[in-house]
Scaffold this active site. Sequence first.
Site, mmCIF file in Angstrom:
data_model
loop_
_atom_site.group_PDB
_atom_site.id
_atom_site.type_symbol
_atom_site.label_atom_id
_atom_site.label_comp_id
_atom_site.label_asym_id
_atom_site.label_seq_id
_atom_site.Cartn_x
_atom_site.Cartn_y
_atom_site.Cartn_z
ATOM 1 N N CYS A 164 0.804 -1.222 0.000
ATOM 2 C CA CYS A 164 0.000 0.000 0.000
ATOM 3 C C CYS A 164 0.838 1.275 0.000
ATOM 4 O O CYS A 164 0.289 2.369 -0.130
ATOM 5 C CB CYS A 164 -0.911 0.020 1.219
ATOM 6 S SG CYS A 164 -1.611 -1.565 1.608
ATOM 7 N N HIS A 296 -3.580 8.030 5.553
ATOM 8 C CA HIS A 296 -3.700 6.701 4.954
ATOM 9 C C HIS A 296 -5.168 6.277 5.013
ATOM 10 O O HIS A 296 -5.691 5.741 4.047
ATOM 11 C CB HIS A 296 -2.775 5.723 5.682
ATOM 12 C CG HIS A 296 -2.720 4.378 5.048
ATOM 13 N ND1 HIS A 296 -2.377 4.199 3.730
ATOM 14 C CD2 HIS A 296 -2.979 3.134 5.534
ATOM 15 C CE1 HIS A 296 -2.424 2.900 3.436
ATOM 16 N NE2 HIS A 296 -2.790 2.246 4.502
ATOM 17 N N GLU A 307 -3.838 5.512 13.403
ATOM 18 C CA GLU A 307 -3.238 6.629 12.652
ATOM 19 C C GLU A 307 -3.550 7.955 13.329
ATOM 20 O O GLU A 307 -2.684 8.837 13.421
ATOM 21 C CB GLU A 307 -3.748 6.627 11.203
ATOM 22 C CG GLU A 307 -3.120 7.750 10.380
ATOM 23 C CD GLU A 307 -3.484 7.701 8.899
ATOM 24 O OE1 GLU A 307 -4.413 6.954 8.533
ATOM 25 O OE2 GLU A 307 -2.833 8.424 8.122
ATOM 26 N N LYS A 328 -9.456 8.127 0.319
ATOM 27 C CA LYS A 328 -9.815 6.735 -0.029
ATOM 28 C C LYS A 328 -11.322 6.518 0.043
ATOM 29 O O LYS A 328 -11.852 5.579 -0.558
ATOM 30 C CB LYS A 328 -9.116 5.751 0.910
ATOM 31 C CG LYS A 328 -7.629 5.568 0.612
ATOM 32 C CD LYS A 328 -7.051 4.378 1.368
ATOM 33 C CE LYS A 328 -5.582 4.164 1.038
ATOM 34 N NZ LYS A 328 -4.674 5.151 1.658
ATOM 35 N N HIS A 333 -9.099 2.122 -2.038
ATOM 36 C CA HIS A 333 -7.704 1.834 -1.724
ATOM 37 C C HIS A 333 -7.080 1.139 -2.937
ATOM 38 O O HIS A 333 -7.280 -0.050 -3.149
ATOM 39 C CB HIS A 333 -7.595 0.967 -0.481
ATOM 40 C CG HIS A 333 -6.192 0.850 0.048
ATOM 41 N ND1 HIS A 333 -5.089 1.199 -0.715
ATOM 42 C CD2 HIS A 333 -5.709 0.457 1.250
ATOM 43 C CE1 HIS A 333 -3.994 1.001 0.004
ATOM 44 N NE2 HIS A 333 -4.335 0.557 1.192
ATOM 45 N N PHE A 392 0.937 -2.920 4.642
ATOM 46 C CA PHE A 392 1.081 -4.244 5.241
ATOM 47 C C PHE A 392 2.563 -4.591 5.230
ATOM 48 O O PHE A 392 3.298 -4.240 4.292
ATOM 49 C CB PHE A 392 0.317 -5.294 4.430
ATOM 50 C CG PHE A 392 -1.146 -5.414 4.796
ATOM 51 C CD1 PHE A 392 -1.698 -4.740 5.864
ATOM 52 C CD2 PHE A 392 -1.972 -6.245 4.054
ATOM 53 C CE1 PHE A 392 -3.034 -4.872 6.193
ATOM 54 C CE2 PHE A 392 -3.314 -6.387 4.368
ATOM 55 C CZ PHE A 392 -3.849 -5.700 5.446
#
Lengths: 409, 96
Positions: A164, A296, A307, A328, A333, A392
């Site tokens: 990502c 994010h 976050e 997003k 995403h 990830f």
Amino acid sequence: MHGRRVAVTGVGAISALGPDATAFWDSLVAGRSGIRAIESVDHTTLKCPNGAEVHGFVAADHFPDRAQQGLDRFAQFALVTAREAIADSGLAWDDTLRDRTAVVTGTGNGGTISLGDNYERFYGQGNHRMPPGLIPSAMANAGASQVSMEFGFRGPTFTLSTACASSTHAIGHAFWLVRNGGADAAVCGGSEALFTLPQLKAWEALRVMSPDTCRPFSRQKSGMILGEGGAMLVLEPLDSARRRGARIYAELAGFGMSADAAHLTAPSEDGPLRAMQAALDDASTTTADVDYINAHGTGTPGNDPNEIRAIGRLLGEHAEQVAVSSTKSMHGHAIGAAGALEAVATALAVHHGVIPPTANLDEVDPECPLDVVPNQSRTRSIRTALSNSFAFGGLNAVLVFRRVDPAGD
Amino acid sequence: MTDQVEERVLSIFREKFHKPEVTIDSSFAELGIDSLDTIEALFEIEEEFGISIPDDAARSLNTFREVVAGVEKLLAEQRIANPPAAAGPDAAEEGR
């Protein structure tokens, strides 16, 4: 300050919000989401049947060349967005500059659609002849190589893959190349096209997907929505951009990275915090100048509160003055393209003085107690903005954009 | 039935995580089984029992007792939705 200052002078984007950066930005400002039922894959067996797909993209419309028509969709997205960004920059390349132009792309999965189609023929239908074009059209660097070949860019050219965060890492490294004199211009960004039934099923198996839509920072957040697309930026030294009278969207001022070194899928608070701090340090700036963070913001219980806590720790007392939104909620995403789409969104936010909202946000999550810009975009002069990508594998990358005074400063 | 489900569930966790000490009263946390571990174990349980565990139920599981109870509930719902052919009254009618 280290080396030369770097300007963003061209942008391109293809996404669920439309075929170019203008359509992308217009939708973001309107708070309009591109998330709907998946069409390119039979979604009837999916628990999470919605996605943020690029609609109406026909390869033959963009590529008269048959070899390019045979490229994997992710590489086609890289090429069309690079063309758009290059045209948008107005930069005229000569042979000297072509030798000194870098192409750095990111992708999480590379040519997974082409590979899947051909593996299906191989394993499922017993057709053991593989097409000779498969390897070069599906390799992760297919997009970077196509951009390099089409425009004759002969400088440092490579592809990064960090799930990502792929295209944020790509843009960051291209930025450092230009800043440090390793290149005199760069085309950088990323692309992703992963709508295949096995990919969608594998994402469902992780139990991070939303059955309906992406609601970052919402009390009703229900998971992420996959997207696809691509985005590219043209970078060049700020001085030469000014000399040629280029339209400068923003200065790309800093890049920071970190690793959590903890868990494969659950983020730490410390890793994102250290990446944001490293990016600000790299930009020789402080949190007092930050007005906007493009988060994010995946819409998952794993990411969002974590976050927001990390941002809160970064900003301290200044946190209440900073707008934090997740786009997003509109473009989904897009994994390896996510960071590039969000970098374009952030650069345009700085340029226009408009903060794109977090869509699908009816009730703010009490665990996300910052100004998360619900549903309505906002006019606000932005001095400095961050764009966050946390992958990830615990890999974090953050870009810092800064407003440029046309008169020079 | 209950004992059999319990034993099958516990043995999946014992073998997957090499933790023979797992009992019905253990929690994931005390054995160091994290969220990704849990999701992987639930995937194997779905395969073992031929069931589908909803995401929201999966997120709320913290102990083996909750997993066993959840599996039994899903198996019971499955029996109601798809009664064994010989036992269902309709099937018996048609059989005549």
